[in-house]
Write an enzyme that holds these catalytic residues in place. Structure first.
Site, PDB file in Angstrom:
ATOM      1  N   ARG A  25       0.989  -1.157  -0.008  1.00 46.53           N
ATOM      2  CA  ARG A  25       0.041  -0.025   0.102  1.00 46.53           C
ATOM      3  C   ARG A  25       0.822   1.161   0.107  1.00 46.53           C
ATOM      4  O   ARG A  25       0.266   2.296   0.356  1.00 46.53           O
ATOM      5  CB  ARG A  25      -0.722   0.237   1.445  1.00 46.53           C
ATOM      6  CG  ARG A  25      -2.226  -0.955   1.173  1.00 46.53           C
ATOM      7  CD  ARG A  25      -3.118  -0.709   2.204  1.00 46.53           C
ATOM      8  NE  ARG A  25      -3.916  -1.644   2.219  1.00 46.53           N
ATOM      9  CZ  ARG A  25      -4.605  -2.073   3.360  1.00 46.53           C
ATOM     10  NH1 ARG A  25      -4.266  -1.718   4.390  1.00 46.53           N
ATOM     11  NH2 ARG A  25      -5.558  -3.222   3.354  1.00 46.53           N
ATOM     12  N   ARG A  29      -3.177   6.787   0.966  1.00 47.30           N
ATOM     13  CA  ARG A  29      -3.651   7.873   1.780  1.00 47.30           C
ATOM     14  C   ARG A  29      -2.885   8.542   2.602  1.00 47.30           C
ATOM     15  O   ARG A  29      -2.930   9.580   3.258  1.00 47.30           O
ATOM     16  CB  ARG A  29      -5.008   7.338   2.273  1.00 47.30           C
ATOM     17  CG  ARG A  29      -6.016   6.971   1.726  1.00 47.30           C
ATOM     18  CD  ARG A  29      -7.212   6.484   2.481  1.00 47.30           C
ATOM     19  NE  ARG A  29      -6.745   4.960   2.784  1.00 47.30           N
ATOM     20  CZ  ARG A  29      -7.422   4.338   3.960  1.00 47.30           C
ATOM     21  NH1 ARG A  29      -8.539   4.879   4.604  1.00 47.30           N
ATOM     22  NH2 ARG A  29      -7.040   3.131   4.362  1.00 47.30           N
ATOM     23  N   ARG A  38      -7.085  12.397  -4.727  1.00 50.94           N
ATOM     24  CA  ARG A  38      -8.586  11.910  -4.334  1.00 50.94           C
ATOM     25  C   ARG A  38      -9.605  12.952  -4.242  1.00 50.94           C
ATOM     26  O   ARG A  38     -10.701  12.452  -4.583  1.00 50.94           O
ATOM     27  CB  ARG A  38      -8.183  11.119  -3.097  1.00 50.94           C
ATOM     28  CG  ARG A  38      -9.474  10.431  -2.582  1.00 50.94           C
ATOM     29  CD  ARG A  38      -9.338   9.897  -1.197  1.00 50.94           C
ATOM     30  NE  ARG A  38      -8.929  10.759  -0.344  1.00 50.94           N
ATOM     31  CZ  ARG A  38      -8.556  10.797   1.163  1.00 50.94           C
ATOM     32  NH1 ARG A  38      -8.562   9.391   1.486  1.00 50.94           N
ATOM     33  NH2 ARG A  38      -8.468  11.708   1.700  1.00 50.94           N
ATOM     34  N   ASP A  75      -6.780  -2.847  -7.596  1.00 55.85           N
ATOM     35  CA  ASP A  75      -7.572  -3.494  -6.379  1.00 55.85           C
ATOM     36  C   ASP A  75      -7.431  -5.020  -6.808  1.00 55.85           C
ATOM     37  O   ASP A  75      -7.613  -5.253  -8.080  1.00 55.85           O
ATOM     38  CB  ASP A  75      -8.953  -2.696  -6.190  1.00 55.85           C
ATOM     39  CG  ASP A  75      -9.648  -3.082  -4.954  1.00 55.85           C
ATOM     40  OD1 ASP A  75      -9.110  -2.824  -3.966  1.00 55.85           O
ATOM     41  OD2 ASP A  75     -10.344  -4.311  -5.247  1.00 55.85           O
ATOM     42  N   TYR A 152     -14.964 -12.753  -1.156  1.00 59.43           N
ATOM     43  CA  TYR A 152     -15.783 -11.280  -1.491  1.00 59.43           C
ATOM     44  C   TYR A 152     -16.947 -11.521  -2.222  1.00 59.43           C
ATOM     45  O   TYR A 152     -18.013 -11.167  -2.031  1.00 59.43           O
ATOM     46  CB  TYR A 152     -14.754 -10.184  -2.157  1.00 59.43           C
ATOM     47  CG  TYR A 152     -14.040  -9.372  -1.214  1.00 59.43           C
ATOM     48  CD1 TYR A 152     -14.518  -8.582  -0.368  1.00 59.43           C
ATOM     49  CD2 TYR A 152     -12.691  -9.514  -1.430  1.00 59.43           C
ATOM     50  CE1 TYR A 152     -13.655  -7.694   0.497  1.00 59.43           C
ATOM     51  CE2 TYR A 152     -11.802  -8.727  -0.314  1.00 59.43           C
ATOM     52  CZ  TYR A 152     -12.173  -8.149   0.583  1.00 59.43           C
ATOM     53  OH  TYR A 152     -11.573  -7.071   1.181  1.00 59.43           O
TER      54      TYR A 152
END
Length: 345
Positions: A25, A29, A38, A75, A152
């Site tokens: 990652r 963020r 973003r 993703d 998922y």
């Protein structure tokens, strides 16, 4: 300036002068440049599927920190739409599957995966990354593993206990095995596509396989991980593959049986013990606790040195034991990279 293939060489088990380093990652963020972007593009799918945006995000940490590996921003659910499973990613809630898979009829209705049609942006993203990175870092692709994508898809969203897919696995195993086979075929094709688009190493995330006991891991996860790896290795035997499982302590010994080249270890396992359990001839990746990056830099350095010492001086890629957290001080991320790059064996 010479090239930098440390990560690629370490992944192949070759000797290097220091541990190569990247972060799971690492694009995201915790970086101000990402948060600014973003704000302009609020949905995750547009950030990960508009090639110019995804390439820009992938390259932000490369420009800031010069890690040894640059991973494509994407993703694990991205290819699902290519076989007929539609999803969205909600900022505060995570992935949502439009029609969760619950029946054999739904599995039978899934279509064949054609990456150039289903995910045409992947080639453009990896091409753009390669054009900027050139030979100054190893380019990483990544995919989800069959069990995690199936989890998922069946649950319809993230879960704390994965009771729906586990109940199906125990009560209607034929449906789950059929679904896992289709998912594994898709992922194998997807990995091959990423390699042909420029990925030099590919990491497979089986994020939720750590929720399986060893018996169930050997039944529902491991065979399908191996199916992916076998398909890729049949065509690209020299492209290293990494397997990461969160909460892997209970199945760590089994992970190499998937056929991957590198086992990525989460922070709950002592790295020296991990090397003993999986075999010293298999390279490892990891495994600093991401929360260590909230500490004073002197403490961060001590913990980095501890991990590197326990890993040994060959076959180790320095990384976190999970993804970097969004509130991590950016300067501490910089310190992490600089400290590792300042080491020598």
């Amino acid at each position: 300036m010479g090239g930098n293939d440390r990560l690629l060489r370490a992944a192949r088990g070759e000797a290097v002068d220091r541990p190569p380093v990247w972060m799971m990652r690492q694009a995201g963020r915790y970086m101000k440049v990402y948060r600014d972007l973003r704000d302009k593009y609020p949905t995750f799918r547009e950030r990960s599927e508009i090639p110019e945006l995804a390439a820009e995000i992938s390259l932000q940490p490369f420009r800031a920190f010069q890690p040894d590996g640059v991973i494509m921003f994407s993703d694990i659910l991205t290819p699902l739409t290519g076989i007929g499973i539609n999803f969205d990613i909600i900022e505060s809630r995570g992935p949502i599957i439009e029609s969760p898979i619950r029946t054999q009829a739904q599995v039978d209705a899934l279509t064949e995966f054609d990456p150039d049609t289903a995910v045409p942006f992947i080639r453009k993203i990896l091409t753009a990354i390669k054009e900027e990175v050139k030979d100054q870092a190893t380019i990483l692709g990544f995919v989800g593993a069959p069990w995690t994508l199936a989890a998922y898809s069946v649950e319809g969203k993230g879960s704390k206990d994965y009771s729906t897919i586990k109940a199906m696995a125990y009560k209607e195993p034929a449906i789950i095995h059929s679904f896992l086979t289709k998912i594994a075929e898709m992922i194998g094709t997807y990995v091959i596509h990423q390699i042909e688009c420029g990925a030099q190493v590919v990491q497979m995330f089986d994020s939720w396989a750590g929720h399986l006991c060893p018996t169930d891991y050997k039944t529902f996860a491991l065979p399908y991980q191996k199916m992916v790896v076998d398909k890729v290795k049949a065509k690209y035997p020299n492209t290293p593959m990494i397997l990461y499982i969160s909460g892997s302590a209970g199945v760590l010994d089994l992970m190499p049986k998937s056929g991957v080249d590198i086992v990525s270890v989460d922070w709950t396992v002592d790295l020296a013990d991990a090397r003993d359990r999986i075999g010293r001839d298999i390279p490892v990746q990891g495994n600093l606790d991401p929360c260590v990056l909230y500490a004073d830099q002197s403490y961060i350095r001590d913990r980095i040195l501890e991990v590197v010492q326990k890993a040994g001086n060959k076959g180790h890629i320095m990384n976190l034991g999970h993804g970097i957290l969004s509130t991590t001080p950016e300067d501490n991320a910089r310190f992490f990279f600089e400290t590792v790059k300042g080491l020598s064996y």
